[in-house]
Design a protein around this motif. Structure first.
Motif, PDB file in Angstrom:
ATOM      1  N   GLU A 157       0.828  -1.208   0.000  1.00 19.23           N
ATOM      2  CA  GLU A 157       0.000   0.000   0.000  1.00 19.23           C
ATOM      3  C   GLU A 157       0.863   1.259   0.000  1.00 19.23           C
ATOM      4  O   GLU A 157       1.666   1.470   0.905  1.00 19.23           O
ATOM      5  N   GLN A 158       0.644   2.059  -1.032  1.00 28.42           N
ATOM      6  CA  GLN A 158       1.482   3.237  -1.230  1.00 28.42           C
ATOM      7  C   GLN A 158       1.379   4.237  -0.077  1.00 28.42           C
ATOM      8  O   GLN A 158       2.394   4.769   0.372  1.00 28.42           O
ATOM      9  N   ALA A 159       0.165   4.449   0.431  1.00 26.15           N
ATOM     10  CA  ALA A 159      -0.019   5.442   1.510  1.00 26.15           C
ATOM     11  C   ALA A 159       0.801   5.057   2.739  1.00 26.15           C
ATOM     12  O   ALA A 159       1.413   5.910   3.384  1.00 26.15           O
ATOM     13  N   ILE A 160       0.804   3.772   3.050  1.00 31.53           N
ATOM     14  CA  ILE A 160       1.558   3.325   4.233  1.00 31.53           C
ATOM     15  C   ILE A 160       3.060   3.406   3.976  1.00 31.53           C
ATOM     16  O   ILE A 160       3.824   3.814   4.845  1.00 31.53           O
ATOM     17  N   ARG A 161       3.479   3.072   2.750  1.00 28.16           N
ATOM     18  CA  ARG A 161       4.905   3.199   2.406  1.00 28.16           C
ATOM     19  C   ARG A 161       5.379   4.632   2.573  1.00 28.16           C
ATOM     20  O   ARG A 161       6.467   4.889   3.078  1.00 28.16           O
TER      21      ARG A 161
END
Ligand code: CA
Length: 229
Positions: free
Chosen positions: A12-16
């Motif tokens: 997940e990009q947001a968490i990265r």
């Protein structure tokens, strides 16, 4: 000294992005992977100092990936922290059995994450058995065989002293009773697992007047942990 490299495996990009902000602010270098396959190709050259792996990944799960790294002689010494959305004790036990070093449950604060990373890195670093240990006002000097709480000497039996030494040298990690028996009593000793509870109780009692007994935490269904959180 080279910077500490953390391999982050999260689809997940947001968490990265949140992880990148938190880790870079703490002075750590990030290597990012979106899947288990990408992680395997990015983990080898150079080797990361720590891996942060999300449990939920597409195709190969985070736990399967962690197990793979822990079985590979090249990567098995690299500490792994799992990110999980579930707080299930069963998952944690499964993770520790796979050799995972710690867990962090989503949602978490960047501060908590960085504290966990530092604790795991400290544990992974080669530690002198003679090193003086200090956690808040609790001090343990293995050479002088002395432990103090806010400078007042603690009356500890030999097992309680070893137990406290082990806990202070390995903070922020859950140990099962069997693991504590191996590390503190030695693998050749036959004692029942409930013996651990007896000595934990004595240790807590010996330090409770200082309030530091709060560091020795019972983790239901798993074991014990020394934690300042
Ligand atoms: Ca995920």
């Amino acid at each position: 000294m080279a910077t500490t490299r953390v391999l982050v495996v999260e689809d997940e990009q947001a968490i990265r992005e949140m992880l990148r902000m938190a880790l870079e602010r703490a002075g750590l270098t990030l290597v990012e992977a979106r899947s288990a396959d990408e992680a395997v190709s990015k983990a080898s050259d150079p080797l990361p100092d720590l891996m942060l792996i999300d449990w939920m990944l597409p195709s190969t799960s985070g736990i399967a990936l962690a197990r793979r790294f822990k079985q590979d002689s090249l990567t098995k010494h690299i500490p792994i922290i799992m990110l999980t959305a579930r707080g299930e004790e069963d998952d944690k036990v499964m993770g520790f059995e796979a050799g995972v070093d710690d867990y962090i449950t989503k949602p978490f604060s960047p501060r908590e994450l960085v504290a966990r990373i530092r604790a795991v890195l400290r544990r992974a670093a080669p530690m002198s058995r003679d090193e003086m240990l200090e956690v808040e006002g609790l001090r343990l000097d293995p050479v002088a065989y002395r432990a103090t709480a806010d400078e007042a000497p603690l009356e500890l039996g030999p097992t309680e002293f070893r137990l406290l030494h082990f806990f202070m040298a390995h903070p922020e990690r859950v140990y099962t009773r069997a693991q504590l028996l191996d590390h503190v009593w030695g693998t050749n000793v036959f004692v029942e697992e409930r013996t651990v509870d007896v000595h934990i109780r004595r240790l807590r009692k010996a330090i409770e007047h200082s309030g530091y007994d709060r560091f020795i935490q019972t983790v239901r269904g798993a074991g014990y942990r020394f934690s300042v959180q």
